[in-house]
Write an enzyme that holds these catalytic residues in place. Structure first.
Site: not given
Ligand code: CP3
Length: 344
Positions: A28, A32, A41, A77, A152
């Protein structure tokens, strides 16, 4: 075109070859916690960013420019390919993926459609092409692993204990294996397309598989993971596996045909090595320490580096993703410290 010479420390560490410093990137690393990301965003949703190659490449590049990390990870994602399979998913802020049509029956599984990357996710492949023109560090592609995606799809969203997933797996094992098969085919097709477009390594996120014990993992998950990594073998790019709270699955993972094992902060690098892990190890600073004082963060980072540097096949990372409250300056300082401390 990139002006800097190509930095291949990350790829060399994946392969256990000699290199000039411990490579570092952060799960990540685009997100944010960055003011620039928050600004983007305000204009675009997550969906809009991933569907717009110019913007998506710009977001992927943010941590490369700001932190000087040794690898980029495609900004997308794990749920990105799900709509093409027939899953109605929305990513809700601070919650995560929420599914409007969760999987309940064998028929629901049969109705999942195969992913055709060129047709369904061309914007991802175009982003990769754009990134390769700009990057002077390797680009990591990624996909979700079948168990974590299934969790999920079956739960309908994030879960604490995965009881719907586990009961489906045990009481409907034929449908479970079909689901693993369909999701496994997606993972292979998606990663092969990302590699063909230019990804130089791939990470498979099985974030929530630590919820299973080793016996259930061996029966219900290991076969599809074996198939995924075997089918990716001819691509010759390093293959990385990651999951949270999965220290008890290390021996299972070490048997899979993959190159790098990502550890969360609960499992020390020395413990992993003592368990017989010979592959490259990636990790494993507790992301909570990024919010502690610099002396504490530096001390813990040194301890991890000292363990990791006992062998050449080590990559620094966090034990899980960066929290939004972390300061970008902290990650910048940490990266410089890791490079300096490990320089040969
Ligand atoms: O920079 C990076 O690492 C690449 C981007 C990335 C995202 N999701 C962007 C994202 C990666 C590698 C993921 C993978 C992902 N998504 C996983 C596996 C990694 C891990 O964290 O275990 C999982 C389980 C997800 C599912 C998911 N998507 C979650 C749990 C969330 C978080 C919800 C939150 O808002 O806290 C997301 C949303 C998400 N994916 C965001 C980002 C940047 C946040 C979206 C935002 O508000 O900008």
């Amino acid at each position: 075109m990139s002006v800097k010479p190509f930095n291949d420390n990350f790829l060399k560490a994946c392969r256990g070859e000699e290199h000039s410093h411990v490579p570092v990137w952060y799960m990540r690393q685009a997100g944010r916690y960055q003011a620039e990301y928050r600004k983007i965003r305000e204009k675009y949703s997550l969906f809009e960013i991933t569907h717009n190659p110019e913007v998506c490449a710009e977001v992927t590049m943010l941590p490369i420019k700001q932190l000087d990390v040794d690898a980029a990870i495609l900004f997308a994602d794990i749920m990105t390919p799900m709509p093409a399979m027939g899953i109605d998913v929305e990513i809700k802020s601070s919650i995560g993926p929420v599914i409007r049509n969760p999987i309940r029956t064998h028929e629901d599984v049969e109705n999942l459609r195969p992913l055709q990357p060129d047709e369904h996710v061309p914007y991802i492949l175009d982003t990769i092409t754009l990134l390769r023109e700009q990057l002077s560090v390797p680009l990591i592609g990624f996909a979700g692993a079948p168990f974590t995606l299934a969790s999920y799809l079956i739960e309908g969203g994030p879960s604490r204990n995965y009881y719907k997933t586990k009961s489906f797996m045990h009481s409907n094992s034929e449908a479970w294996h079909l689901l693993m098969d369909r999701l496994g085919s997606m993972t292979v097709a998606y990663l092969k397309a990302q590699i063909a477009a230019g990804s130089q390594a791939v990470q498979v996120f099985d974030s929530w598989v630590g919820a299973l014990n080793a016996e259930d993992y061996a029966e219900f998950v290991a076969p599809v993971m074996n198939r995924i990594f075997t089918e990716l073998n001819d691509t010759n790019v390093p293959k990385i596996m990651f999951g949270v709270g999965a220290g008890h699955l290390l021996q299972e993972w070490n048997r899979l045909p993959l190159d790098v094992i990502g550890l969360d902060w609960r499992t020390s690098i020395r413990f992993a090595r003592a368990q017989g892990v010979t592959k490259t190890v990636q990790g494993n600073l507790d992301p909570g320490l990024l919010l502690a004082s610099w002396p504490e963060l530096q001390k813990k980072t040194k301890e991890i580096l000292d363990q990791g540097m006992e062998t050449p096949n080590y990559i620094f990372n966090l034990g899980h993703g960066v929290y939004p409250d972390v300061k970008a300056d902290t990650l910048e300082r940490l990266t410089a410290f890791i490079h300096e401390y490990s320089a040969k």
